[in-house]
Write an enzyme that holds these catalytic residues in place. Structure first.
Site, PDB file in Angstrom:
ATOM      1  N   HIS A 121       0.832  -1.198   0.000  1.00 30.47           N
ATOM      2  CA  HIS A 121       0.000   0.000   0.000  1.00 30.47           C
ATOM      3  C   HIS A 121       0.872   1.255   0.000  1.00 30.47           C
ATOM      4  CE1 HIS A 121      -3.556   2.391   0.689  1.00 30.47           C
ATOM      5  NE2 HIS A 121      -3.069   2.902   1.806  1.00 30.47           N
ATOM      6  N   VAL A 163       1.308  -2.500   5.774  1.00 28.49           N
ATOM      7  CA  VAL A 163       2.349  -2.311   4.771  1.00 28.49           C
ATOM      8  C   VAL A 163       1.988  -3.024   3.478  1.00 28.49           C
ATOM      9  CG1 VAL A 163       4.803  -2.717   4.243  1.00 28.49           C
ATOM     10  CG2 VAL A 163       4.115  -2.050   6.547  1.00 28.49           C
ATOM     11  N   GLU A 164       1.104  -3.995   3.546  1.00 24.18           N
ATOM     12  CA  GLU A 164       0.761  -4.788   2.365  1.00 24.18           C
ATOM     13  C   GLU A 164      -0.572  -4.337   1.756  1.00 24.18           C
ATOM     14  OE1 GLU A 164       1.957  -9.012   2.658  1.00 24.18           O
ATOM     15  OE2 GLU A 164       2.664  -8.508   4.674  1.00 24.18           O
ATOM     16  N   MET A 165      -1.652  -5.072   1.990  1.00 23.43           N
ATOM     17  CA  MET A 165      -2.920  -4.713   1.359  1.00 23.43           C
ATOM     18  C   MET A 165      -3.708  -3.684   2.168  1.00 23.43           C
ATOM     19  SD  MET A 165      -3.691  -8.549  -0.070  1.00 23.43           S
ATOM     20  CE  MET A 165      -5.121  -8.233  -1.075  1.00 23.43           C
TER      21      MET A 165
END
Length: 372
Positions: A121, A163-165
């Site tokens: 993200h 930090v990801e989706m």
């Protein structure tokens, strides 16, 4: 199963595969003899060399890949797989609706993105290299530190990771899925006995069911099945070297790895190691610098290597592993031979199984992308 006589005479297992059991006076073994006729002088000079003999029990420590990795807790059904395939490619499971499972674990590129660290993200980078999703159903646990016990547990993590989706919570995920009419129907078909089919757990079960079919059989499986011609002479020699150096201490079984945790720098300290590995998940001092051993299936295609994606080539990776894990200073020709074998582990992608489906259309109340 009877092993071909040519296979049994092709290779030899050096005594003491365990890294802690290797003798101090390790000797580099010669590769299997070629079938090509030698000049008389050469033949006379080597006539006293004993033929290499392969012990079938050592090959049996490796296993042929199954068609899929079954789970008693999450039985695989066609409806679950159909739903799971869609969810794998579903970008609306991410906050800004631009990332999916496939973003970091590209199924057309052997389950990875070939980046040192994947972009999440707002372009944020994770701290560990994304491992391949293929053949992961056999792993002892998921993630480099093993913090998720199953594929289903693992599927829940990235969606909510900031930090990801970066979805804010499970409620947002469920609200999104319930707002898409076709997903309501698909969840009911996949979980017909559930009063409330659309749940976060069921989302993960559908993705897990799909992942359990991500299997890549290779020529190595044919070889294990008794087809002596499935590997070339060079690859057989590399397999012999792989065994005699002690690599199966960690890399064995169905996935040629993935079944244990091991300390990075087991014999020779690994320099500059900052990641605490499994310790981050268990907080047990004994787990410091331990990581789940990666599978070597498709390793030719899943670069860069190690938990931090710090190595770009197989040659360098094999050299470092031999030294730090086994205490062996592998010669360049040995490394080349092992790499030749490792390339035989590159499997066939299940192109029909992984084909991206047409995803359901959003409903009138489906949340919009959120770039914040």
């Amino acid at each position: 199963m009877r092993w071909p006589s040519s296979l049994i005479s092709a290779l030899f297992l050096a005594a003491g595969l365990g890294a802690c059991e290797r003798s101090a006076d390790y000797e580099h073994k010669a590769p299997p003899a070629s079938n090509t006729a030698k000049p008389a002088a050469t033949a006379a000079a080597t006539s006293d060399v004993k033929p290499l003999v392969f012990d079938p029990k050592d090959v049996k420590s490796f296993k042929v890949l199954p068609a899929k990795f079954e789970s008693d807790k999450n039985p695989i059904t066609d409806d679950k797989v159909t739903l799971g395939r869609m969810l794998w490619y579903e970008t609306r499971l991410s906050k800004n609706q631009e990332l999916s499972c496939n973003s970091c674990h590209g199924l057309s590129t052997y389950g990875v993105d070939n980046k040192q660290f994947s972009s999440g993200h707002k372009g944020q980078l994770g701290g560990r290299n994304s491992p391949s999703a293929y053949n992961a159903g056999f792993h002892v646990a998921q993630f480099w530190d093993g913090r998720a016990a199953t594929l289903e547990d693992q599927a829940k993590g990235p969606i909510l990771n900031p930090v990801e989706m970066a979805m804010p919570d499970e409620k947002r995920v469920i609200t999104t899925l319930k707002s898409i009419p076709d997903y309501v129907k698909l969840f009911k078909a996949a979980f017909p006995d559930d009063k409330e089919p659309i749940t976060y757990d069921n989302m993960a079960k559908a993705i897990g069911a799909f992942e359990r079919g991500l299997v890549t059989p290779s020529r190595f499986d044919k070889f294990l099945g008794g087809d002596d011609k499935a590997l070339t002479a060079e690859e057989k020699a590399g397999f012999h070297k792989f065994i005699s150096l002690g690599c199966p201490t960690c890399h064995t079984g169905v996935a040629v790895g993935g079944s244990t945790f091991q300390k990075l720098g087991l014999v020779k300290e690994y320099p500059g190691l900052k990641d605490n590995g499994r310790f981050d998940a268990t907080k047990d001092e004994k787990d410091k610098f331990f990581f789940r051993v990666p599978s070597l299936r498709n390793v030719e295609k899943t670069f860069p290597y190690f938990h931090d994606g710090s190595l770009a080539t197989l040659d360098e990776t094999v050299t470092k592993m031999a030294w730090h894990q086994l205490g062996v200073e592998a010669k360049p020709e040995e490394v080349k031979s092992i790499v030749a074998f490792l390339k035989s582990l590159t499997g066939d992608l299940p192109t029909d199984y992984i084909k991206q489906p047409e995803l359901p259309k959003s409903g009138p109340t489906t949340p919009k992308a959120d770039p914040t």
